[in-house]
Design an enzyme around this catalytic site. Structure first.
Site, mmCIF file in Angstrom:
data_model
loop_
_atom_site.group_PDB
_atom_site.id
_atom_site.type_symbol
_atom_site.label_atom_id
_atom_site.label_comp_id
_atom_site.label_asym_id
_atom_site.label_seq_id
_atom_site.Cartn_x
_atom_site.Cartn_y
_atom_site.Cartn_z
ATOM 1 N N ASP A 162 0.861 -1.195 0.000
ATOM 2 C CA ASP A 162 0.000 0.000 0.000
ATOM 3 C C ASP A 162 0.892 1.239 0.000
ATOM 4 O OD1 ASP A 162 -1.669 -2.166 0.744
ATOM 5 O OD2 ASP A 162 -3.006 -0.834 1.867
ATOM 6 N N LYS A 225 -7.343 3.195 -3.024
ATOM 7 C CA LYS A 225 -7.687 3.214 -1.605
ATOM 8 C C LYS A 225 -7.946 4.651 -1.182
ATOM 9 C CE LYS A 225 -5.246 2.114 2.754
ATOM 10 N NZ LYS A 225 -4.024 1.460 3.285
ATOM 11 N N LYS A 261 -10.543 -0.090 -1.889
ATOM 12 C CA LYS A 261 -10.312 -0.243 -0.454
ATOM 13 C C LYS A 261 -10.689 1.042 0.262
ATOM 14 C CE LYS A 261 -6.763 -1.241 3.039
ATOM 15 N NZ LYS A 261 -5.378 -1.732 3.291
#
Length: 310
Positions: A162, A225, A261
Site C-alpha cells: 500500500d 484506496k 479499499k
C-alpha cells in the site's frame, strides 16, 4: 531577400513550436476519456440518496460475515513492535479454532520492517500480509528510497503493498512524474498487489478525486484506496462514490478490473455497511469478494465479530 526568408522560417518554427507545446500529454489524453468535471454538491446528493435507498437491505448477518472477510487488519502506530505485531498475528491464527465456521480477515497490514514478524508468526490459511511502503504516509522521500523499501517489504514476506499517491505532485500538475513513480513501484511489485492511496481528504474536490483515481489506475494500481488514516479527513462515502464510479468507467474503457479499499476512520459496523452498499450498487456483485473489496481498519473487527456471533 535573405532576411525575409529567415523571418519566414522563424515564423514557421514558432508556429511548429506552439503547435507542439499544445499537444496533449498521454495523461491528459487518458483523463479526456472520462467525465471529471464533477460538482461536489451533486456528488453529495447522489451519495446520500443511494445510501438511503439501499443501506437497510444490506444490514444482514451474511453481509456482516462477508465484511469481516474483507478486513485488512491494520496496525500502523509508532508504538508497534515485534511483540505487539506477533500478538496480532497470533489472534488471527486463533480465530481459525475459535470460529471454524467463519472466514478469516483478508490480510494483516503493518509497517514494512515488521513484515518478517508476521510472516514468521502467521499460520492461518488465505490471510495475506500487506505492508505500507513508499514513504508512507506522506510519500515525501526519494523515489529510490521508495523502491528500496517496497522491494525489502516484499523480500521479507509482504504479499501486497500500500503506497500513498504523491499528492503534492498531483496538485501541482506534475502528472508525468507522479505516474512514472507509481509505475516504477508497480514494476517492483510485479504480480504482487499494489494499492494506491489517493488521500482523498486532502485532494479538495470530487473532480480531483476522479482525476487522481484515473491516473493511479493507468499507472498500474491494482487497488485504489481512500486514505492513509493519518490526515484530519479520512474516508468519506462521497469519495468512495466517486472512486467506485471511476473504477467502473475504467473497467468499461479498458477491460481491467481494479479493486476498491476504504480505509481511515471506519470505526463502526454502520460505516462498513455504507461502503459495502456503495460497492454493491455501483460496481455490482462481481466486486463483492475480498479479491476486489477491502476495508482497512483495526477497531471494526471486534465490533463486527460481536454482531456476527451474538
Amino acid at each position: 531577400m535573405r532576411y525575409e526568408e529567415d523571418e519566414d522560417m522563424e515564423l514557421l518554427f514558432d508556429a511548429d513550436d506552439k503547435e507542439h507545446l499544445h499537444q496533449p500529454s498521454p495523461y491528459e489524453t487518458a483523463l479526456a476519456k472520462y467525465t471529471t468535471d464533477l460538482k461536489d454538491e451533486v456528488i453529495t446528493h447522489q451519495t446520500a440518496r443511494l445510501i438511503e435507498e439501499h443501506l437497510a437491505e444490506n444490514n444482514t448477518h451474511e453481509v456482516k460475515k462477508f465484511l469481516y472477510h474483507c478486513i485488512d487488519l491494520t496496525t500502523l502506530k509508532c508504538t508497534d513492535d515485534e511483540r505487539s505485531v506477533m500478538t496480532l498475528a497470533q489472534q488471527v491464527n486463533d480465530f481459525v479454532d475459535q470460529h471454524p465456521d467463519l472466514e478469516n480477515v483478508a490480510a494483516i497490514c503493518v509497517y514494512p520492517n515488521l513484515a518478517e514478524i508476521v510472516n514468521d508468526t502467521l499460520e492461518a490459511d488465505g490471510v495475506k500480509i500487506a505492508c505500507v511502503a513508499g514513504g508512507f504516509p506522506s510519500s515525501q522521500t526519494f523515489t529510490e528510497v521508495k523502491v528500496a523499501e517496497t522491494a525489502m517489504a516484499l523480500h521479507t514476506g509482504a504479499d501486497e503493498i500500500d503506497i500513498v499517491l504523491p499528492v503534492g505532485k498531483f496538485l501541482n500538475g506534475s502528472y508525468e512524474e507522479m505516474c512514472d513513480e507509481i509505475g516504477e513501484l508497480k514494476d517492483v511489485c510485479g504480480d504482487h498487489v499494489l494499492k494506491v492511496i489517493l488521500e482523498t481528504g486532502v485532494l479538495g474536490s470530487a473532480a480531483n478525486i476522479k482525476k487522481a483515481a484515473i491516473l493511479a489506475m493507468y499507472s498500474g494500481a491494482d487497488f485504489i484506496k481512500t486514505s492513509s488514516g493519518k490526515e484530519a479527513v479520512s474516508a468519506t462515502p462521497e469519495a468512495a462514490y466517486v472512486m467506485c464510479h471511476a473504477i467502473k468507467e475504467y473497467f468499461l474503457e479498458t477491460g481491467r478490473k481494479i479493486g476498491f479499499k476504504a480505509a481511515g476512520g471506519i470505526n463502526t459496523v454502520h460505516d462498513a455497511l455504507i461502503y459495502y452498499t456503495l460497492v454493491k450498487e455501483i460496481l455490482g456483485k462481481e466486486w463483492l469478494s475480498n479479491e476486489w473489496f477491502r476495508i482497512g481498519t483495526s477497531r471494526l473487527a471486534p465490533l463486527l465479530l460481536a454482531e456476527i456471533v451474538e
